[in-house]
Write an enzyme that holds these catalytic residues in place. Structure first.
Site, PDB file in Angstrom:
ATOM      1  N   ASP A  19       0.864  -1.279   0.381  1.00 55.76           N
ATOM      2  CA  ASP A  19       0.375   0.298  -0.013  1.00 55.76           C
ATOM      3  C   ASP A  19       1.193   1.110   0.319  1.00 55.76           C
ATOM      4  O   ASP A  19       1.664   1.086   0.486  1.00 55.76           O
ATOM      5  CB  ASP A  19      -1.130  -0.015   1.169  1.00 55.76           C
ATOM      6  N   ASP A  51      -7.050   1.627   7.861  1.00 56.05           N
ATOM      7  CA  ASP A  51      -5.614   2.166   7.728  1.00 56.05           C
ATOM      8  C   ASP A  51      -5.275   3.894   8.155  1.00 56.05           C
ATOM      9  O   ASP A  51      -6.832   4.661   7.849  1.00 56.05           O
ATOM     10  CB  ASP A  51      -4.842   1.696   6.952  1.00 56.05           C
ATOM     11  N   TYR A 107       5.284  -8.730   8.480  1.00 51.15           N
ATOM     12  CA  TYR A 107       5.507  -7.450   8.397  1.00 51.15           C
ATOM     13  C   TYR A 107       5.781  -6.826   9.863  1.00 51.15           C
ATOM     14  O   TYR A 107       4.910  -7.572  11.059  1.00 51.15           O
ATOM     15  CB  TYR A 107       4.615  -7.093   8.426  1.00 51.15           C
ATOM     16  N   ARG A 126      -3.666  -5.373   7.429  1.00 54.85           N
ATOM     17  CA  ARG A 126      -5.001  -4.142   7.417  1.00 54.85           C
ATOM     18  C   ARG A 126      -6.259  -5.056   8.363  1.00 54.85           C
ATOM     19  O   ARG A 126      -6.764  -4.876   9.787  1.00 54.85           O
ATOM     20  CB  ARG A 126      -5.419  -3.588   6.943  1.00 54.85           C
TER      21      ARG A 126
END
Length: 347
Positions: free
Chosen positions: A70, A112, A98, A209
């Site tokens: 993203d 987000d 991550y 997310r």
């Protein structure tokens, strides 16, 4: 349901992208460059924007990336150029790691910080609750992809439908969470967690997310991501990645820009980097000629082959491509054959 005005960060990201990456002069023409740039993507740039910037920087005529990040996310983004695009599947399918920073108490429409807050709660989790929910998200789990994603419905990306206020049903996807660990917590005076950072190692197709949202709900709260950094793709870690600034400065010192010069400056990996974990089979010239035409070949006297599976082919130290070793029942005296799968173009 409390709401706030959109932060318009998505628009800001698009406006910032040209300023985040150094400006580039026009080049005189595209040329073939084969290799892999291990790029540390900065915040405020799309994955495709990063790819196109690197292509312009090197005047590389062909390229692709190995898994979208993203715009607000940063970190490991391997970029395959030229012949390397043929061998990118392993990184596309590889596990990824991550570090995600969650803010509790608010849910946004994008999950987000780029979205609009659509729900709030005063209920914040404790450290104990957050630690307790981890086991239920480990292993194979089902996850519903978010509306703000690049998945398509009838040829239309879901995020475009979401921006129009349209929500469609999405089929759950099976993913795997291999490891979860909370790295740190920020708490208020009452011992409630308002911000925390989570390390996730997961399979291809995982939406971190969505995972963050689901874990917050399981802990009795709401959350959205305020930062996301990809630290590993397969065996590629941040330690091996190059920043835009370092790449820009390194390329400026090279003339002419060639794959060999980029590799010598530690700015690019060779194509074979993408299949370095496969066993090696060294071909003779005769075997190479058969493989070049897509034909299988037999092992020659004294040549040792893996008993089965994929291998990388070398001819006098040069990388030729990837082949499959399989049984050949038609030849009992030489029961294994080498079937080429993907080859680099002949020089």
């Amino acid at each position: 349901m409390p709401t706030t005005s959109p932060r318009n960060l998505t628009t800001q990201v698009n406006l910032l992208s040209d300023r985040v990456l150094p400006d580039l002069p026009r080049h005189s023409g595209w040329h073939a460059i084969d290799g892999v740039i291990l790029f540390d993507k900065p915040v405020g740039v799309t994955s495709n924007g990063a790819l196109q910037w690197v292509r312009r920087l090197l005047a590389a005529e062909k390229g692709g990336h190995t898994g979208t990040l993203d715009p607000f996310a940063t970190g490991v983004l391997p970029l395959c150029l030229g012949e390397a695009t043929k061998f990118s599947a392993d990184l596309l399918n590889a596990d990824k790691t991550y570090e995600a920073t969650l803010r509790f108490g608010q849910k946004t429409d994008t999950a987000d910080l780029t979205g609009t807050v659509i729900e709030e709660t005063a209920e914040l989790p404790t450290v104990a609750k957050l630690e307790a929910v981890c086991p239920q998200f480990m292993g194979p789990i089902s996850q519903i992809p978010p509306m703000y994603s690049a998945l398509k419905r009838d040829g239309q990306p879901l995020y475009k439908l979401a921006r129009q206020g349209v929500e469609v049903e999405r089929a759950p996807r099976q993913i795997s969470i291999h490891a979860l660990a909370w790295l740190n917590f920020e708490q208020n005076a009452a011992g409630q967690v308002h911000t925390a950072t989570l390390r996730v190692r997961c399979s291809k197709g995982t939406y971190v997310r969505t995972l963050a949202e689901d874990m917050a709900i399981a802990a009795g709260s709401l959350a959205h991501l305020i930062a996301l950094r990809r630290t590993q793709v397969g065996a590629v870690t941040l330690q091996g990645c190059v920043s835009p600034e370092a790449l820009h400065q390194g390329v400026a010192a090279i003339s002419p820009i060639t794959a060999g010069a980029l590799q010598a400056a530690d700015l690019m990996q060779p194509v074979v980097f993408l299949v370095q974990d496969l066993p090696v089979v060294k071909l003779t010239e005769a075997q190479m000629l058969r493989c070049r035409h897509g034909n299988p070949c037999q092992a020659e006297a004294g040549q040792r082959l893996p008993t089965a599976g994929q291998c990388r082919l070398l001819v006098q130290g040069r990388f030729l491509g990837v082949a499959e070793i399989s049984p050949d029942p038609s030849n009992p005296d030489n029961p294994l054959k080498i079937q080429p799968i993907r080859l680099v173009s002949a020089e």
